[in-house]
Scaffold this active site. Structure first.
Site, PDB file in Angstrom:
ATOM      1  N   ASN A  10       0.879  -1.176   0.000  1.00 13.24           N
ATOM      2  CA  ASN A  10       0.000   0.000   0.000  1.00 13.24           C
ATOM      3  C   ASN A  10       0.912   1.219   0.000  1.00 13.24           C
ATOM      4  OD1 ASN A  10      -1.819   2.020   0.459  1.00 13.24           O
ATOM      5  ND2 ASN A  10      -2.731   1.098   2.295  1.00 13.24           N
ATOM      6  N   ARG A  87      -2.496  -2.119  -3.409  1.00 11.04           N
ATOM      7  CA  ARG A  87      -3.728  -1.369  -3.168  1.00 11.04           C
ATOM      8  C   ARG A  87      -3.702  -0.102  -4.012  1.00 11.04           C
ATOM      9  NH1 ARG A  87      -5.165   2.938   1.313  1.00 11.04           N
ATOM     10  NH2 ARG A  87      -7.353   3.173   0.808  1.00 11.04           N
ATOM     11  N   HIS A 176     -13.056   2.315   0.394  1.00 15.67           N
ATOM     12  CA  HIS A 176     -12.999   1.278   1.444  1.00 15.67           C
ATOM     13  C   HIS A 176     -13.619  -0.033   0.967  1.00 15.67           C
ATOM     14  CE1 HIS A 176     -13.110   4.644   4.728  1.00 15.67           C
ATOM     15  NE2 HIS A 176     -11.855   4.254   4.513  1.00 15.67           N
ATOM     16  N   HIS A 204     -17.557   1.168   8.531  1.00 15.90           N
ATOM     17  CA  HIS A 204     -16.089   1.143   8.619  1.00 15.90           C
ATOM     18  C   HIS A 204     -15.677   2.488   9.209  1.00 15.90           C
ATOM     19  CE1 HIS A 204     -11.880   0.351   7.176  1.00 15.90           C
ATOM     20  NE2 HIS A 204     -11.867   1.648   7.398  1.00 15.90           N
ATOM     21  N   ARG A 237     -11.778  15.054   8.056  1.00 14.20           N
ATOM     22  CA  ARG A 237     -12.654  15.392   6.919  1.00 14.20           C
ATOM     23  C   ARG A 237     -14.057  15.723   7.409  1.00 14.20           C
ATOM     24  NH1 ARG A 237     -11.356  10.083   3.466  1.00 14.20           N
ATOM     25  NH2 ARG A 237      -9.440   9.824   4.649  1.00 14.20           N
ATOM     26  N   ASP A 279      -8.254  12.143  16.748  1.00 13.44           N
ATOM     27  CA  ASP A 279      -8.145  10.769  17.239  1.00 13.44           C
ATOM     28  C   ASP A 279      -9.286  10.474  18.218  1.00 13.44           C
ATOM     29  OD1 ASP A 279      -5.546   8.665  17.571  1.00 13.44           O
ATOM     30  OD2 ASP A 279      -7.091   8.628  19.129  1.00 13.44           O
ATOM     31  N   ILE A 328     -12.032   2.676  15.076  1.00 10.50           N
ATOM     32  CA  ILE A 328     -13.069   3.150  16.002  1.00 10.50           C
ATOM     33  C   ILE A 328     -14.151   2.084  16.170  1.00 10.50           C
ATOM     34  CG2 ILE A 328     -14.833   4.917  16.365  1.00 10.50           C
ATOM     35  CD1 ILE A 328     -13.048   6.844  14.698  1.00 10.50           C
ATOM     36  N   GLU A 381      -7.688  -5.674   5.524  1.00 10.02           N
ATOM     37  CA  GLU A 381      -7.598  -5.328   4.101  1.00 10.02           C
ATOM     38  C   GLU A 381      -6.439  -6.054   3.427  1.00 10.02           C
ATOM     39  OE1 GLU A 381      -8.922  -0.929   3.499  1.00 10.02           O
ATOM     40  OE2 GLU A 381      -8.335  -1.131   5.581  1.00 10.02           O
TER      41      GLU A 381
HETATM   42  P1  AMP Z   1      -7.854   3.274  11.630  1.00 10.21           P
HETATM   43  O1  AMP Z   1      -7.806   4.399  10.620  1.00 10.21           O
HETATM   44  O2  AMP Z   1      -8.777   2.167  11.232  1.00 10.21           O
HETATM   45  O3  AMP Z   1      -6.515   2.791  12.062  1.00 10.21           O
HETATM   46  O4  AMP Z   1      -8.540   3.897  12.953  1.00 10.21           O
HETATM   47  C1  AMP Z   1      -7.968   4.985  13.636  1.00 10.21           C
HETATM   48  C2  AMP Z   1      -8.994   5.499  14.662  1.00 10.21           C
HETATM   49  O5  AMP Z   1      -9.308   4.424  15.576  1.00 10.21           O
HETATM   50  C3  AMP Z   1      -8.484   6.665  15.501  1.00 10.21           C
HETATM   51  O6  AMP Z   1      -9.497   7.646  15.638  1.00 10.21           O
HETATM   52  C4  AMP Z   1      -8.239   6.002  16.846  1.00 10.21           C
HETATM   53  O7  AMP Z   1      -8.394   6.896  17.927  1.00 10.21           O
HETATM   54  C5  AMP Z   1      -9.334   4.960  16.887  1.00 10.21           C
HETATM   55  N1  AMP Z   1      -9.054   3.979  17.907  1.00 10.21           N
HETATM   56  C6  AMP Z   1      -8.059   3.066  17.945  1.00 10.21           C
HETATM   57  N2  AMP Z   1      -8.088   2.393  19.128  1.00 10.21           N
HETATM   58  C7  AMP Z   1      -9.117   2.911  19.848  1.00 10.21           C
HETATM   59  C8  AMP Z   1      -9.661   2.659  21.143  1.00 10.21           C
HETATM   60  N3  AMP Z   1      -9.147   1.726  21.942  1.00 10.21           N
HETATM   61  N4  AMP Z   1     -10.730   3.386  21.538  1.00 10.21           N
HETATM   62  C9  AMP Z   1     -11.247   4.324  20.727  1.00 10.21           C
HETATM   63  N5  AMP Z   1     -10.786   4.623  19.512  1.00 10.21           N
HETATM   64  C10 AMP Z   1      -9.739   3.924  19.068  1.00 10.21           C
END
Ligand code: AMP
Length: 395
Positions: A10, A87, A176, A204, A237, A279, A328, A381
């Site tokens: 990727n 990807r 996605h 997702h 976004r 985050d 999330i 993925e």
């Molecule tokens: P991704 O793009 O799929 O890696 O997801 C990133 C998002 O997942 C970020 O907003 C992280 O804060 C959230 N995330 C990861 N672990 C946790 C957790 N234990 N509790 C809440 N949000 C999380």
């Protein structure tokens, strides 16, 4: 290890994420990320047989990063690599499934760059470097958009003059797709339903987020559109806004299109609402400590997600289950319960204990008996890209 090995790549504008996938194992023997490529502090992080490593790549290009990768891949695959799956974000309306990377295919991906100016050229840098280094291996492109090519016209057309669609490719594409495909198939597997006779709503939720209605293994609608900006509130976004916002900002603040795009893609979403972070984990912690802006950001995220799921349900003949995935969706039990709280007509009763248990990679059903089914299914993925690559090798 027996079974075929696929390298999944990727490639971003300054990064390469990679994983070696063995068809018989859920664990990746080798995976990692080369970041900040082209700069002095370029770095390669990788995990080999469970052990983490890091090394400087000082000024390395994509190709040089691949060269460093080569011996690692040789070792981890015991000298037996069968193919490479790349990807690629945007396949336009041309690609309905993964395809072998031939010169004519590369030309079409280049042409689709107008629809994904940040992503497709970056993906192609990785493709070119990899083709030069592995000229004898079959290599394939797996598109984020391909899964959504089964959307009917009434789901993918915008209500704008037809010529914009016919001559300028203005339509909804969706993204996605690899994740929505993997997760919907996994949901069918977990519940013992046949993929070809099952109906799912997938949420997702990661830094980028989208919903998808999947009927009998096919996407029937999704929340992202021409670009990955449409739809849900995301990390940075905005998701859906009034289309007149750009004019309004130009008229009242004098902002040009580049500035407006930056604000809507990089400074909005959870970050814009909270003024604190993109985050979700940080926002949940801040909200628990009484930060009102973080609380509002989470509320807007969940309410808008629920609205999107309710609208996606228009594409389903029935609902076999709602599935949460992404960083999330897989971890934030509060986001799941708040979102479901905004869907009173979905007849969902959460099993609160199961909801709290399904975090950090634990999959399972989080709805009570007699409720509409709700599942948490960690996405994968890389595995899906490898599965599609293997299918093409077998074809
Ligand atoms: P991704 O793009 O799929 O890696 O997801 C990133 C998002 O997942 C970020 O907003 C992280 O804060 C959230 N995330 C990861 N672990 C946790 C957790 N234990 N509790 C809440 N949000 C999380």
């Amino acid at each position: 290890m027996s079974g075929r090995n696929i390298l999944v790549i990727n490639s971003g504008s300054s990064s390469v994420k990679f994983a070696l996938v063995n068809e018989n194992s859920d664990e990746f023997p080798l995976q990692g990320l080369a970041e900040r490529l082209g700069s002095d502090d370029a770095v390669l992080n990788w995990t080999f047989e469970g052990e983490k490593h890091v090394t400087s790549l000082h000024g390395a290009t994509h190709k040089e990063a691949f060269e460093r990768l080569l011996p690692m891949v040789q070792k981890a695959s015991h000298g037996s690599l069968h193919g490479i799956g790349h990807r690629i974000v945007h396949g336009g309306a041309h690609f309905t499934k993964a395809t072998q990377l031939r010169p004519d295919v590369i030309e079409v991906i280049e042409a689709a760059a107008v629809l994904a100016p940040l992503h497709n050229p970056a993906g192609l840098i990785g493709v070119q470097a990899s083709l030069e280094l592995y000229p004898d291996l079959p290599q394939f492109a797996v598109f984020d958009t391909a899964f959504h090519q089964t959307m009917p016209d009434h789901a993918f057309r915008y209500a704008v003059p037809e010529v914009l669609y016919t001559d300028h490719h203005v339509r909804r594409y969706g993204f996605h797709g690899t994740s929505h495909m993997y997760v919907s198939r996994k949901a069918a597997e977990i519940t013992n339903l046949p993929v070809e006779d099952s109906c799912w709503l997938i949420a997702h939720l990661g830094n980028g987020s989208s919903t998808c209605a999947v009927v009998n293994g096919e996407s029937r609608d999704t929340s992202m559109g021409l670009t990955p900006l449409e739809g849900l509130v995301m990390g940075t976004r905005s998701g859906d806004v009034d289309p007149s916002l750009a004019n309004h900002l130009n008229r009242t603040l004098g902002w040009d299109l580049a500035k407006i795009e930056t604000v809507l893609t990089k400074e909005s979403g959870l970050l814009g609402l909270s003024g604190l972070s993109n985050d979700m984990r940080t926002l949940l912690e801040a909200s628990a400590q009484g930060n009102e802006k973080a609380t509002l950001a989470i509320e807007v995220f969940c309410y808008r997600l629920a609205k999107s799921l309710a609208s996606m349900s228009c594409a389903l003949p029935r609902l076999d289950g709602l599935v949460f995935t992404g960083g999330i969706g897989e971890n934030a039990d509060i986001v799941r319960s708040k979102t479901i709280g905004y869907l009173p007509f979905f007849n969902i009763t959460l099993d609160e204990e199961a909801n709290q248990r399904c975090v950090r990679g634990v999959a399972g059903q989080i709805s009570a008996a007699n409720s509409t089914r709700v599942l948490v299914v960690p996405t994968n993925e890389e595995r899906q890209i490898a599965v599609e690559t293997l299918a093409l090798l077998d074809a």
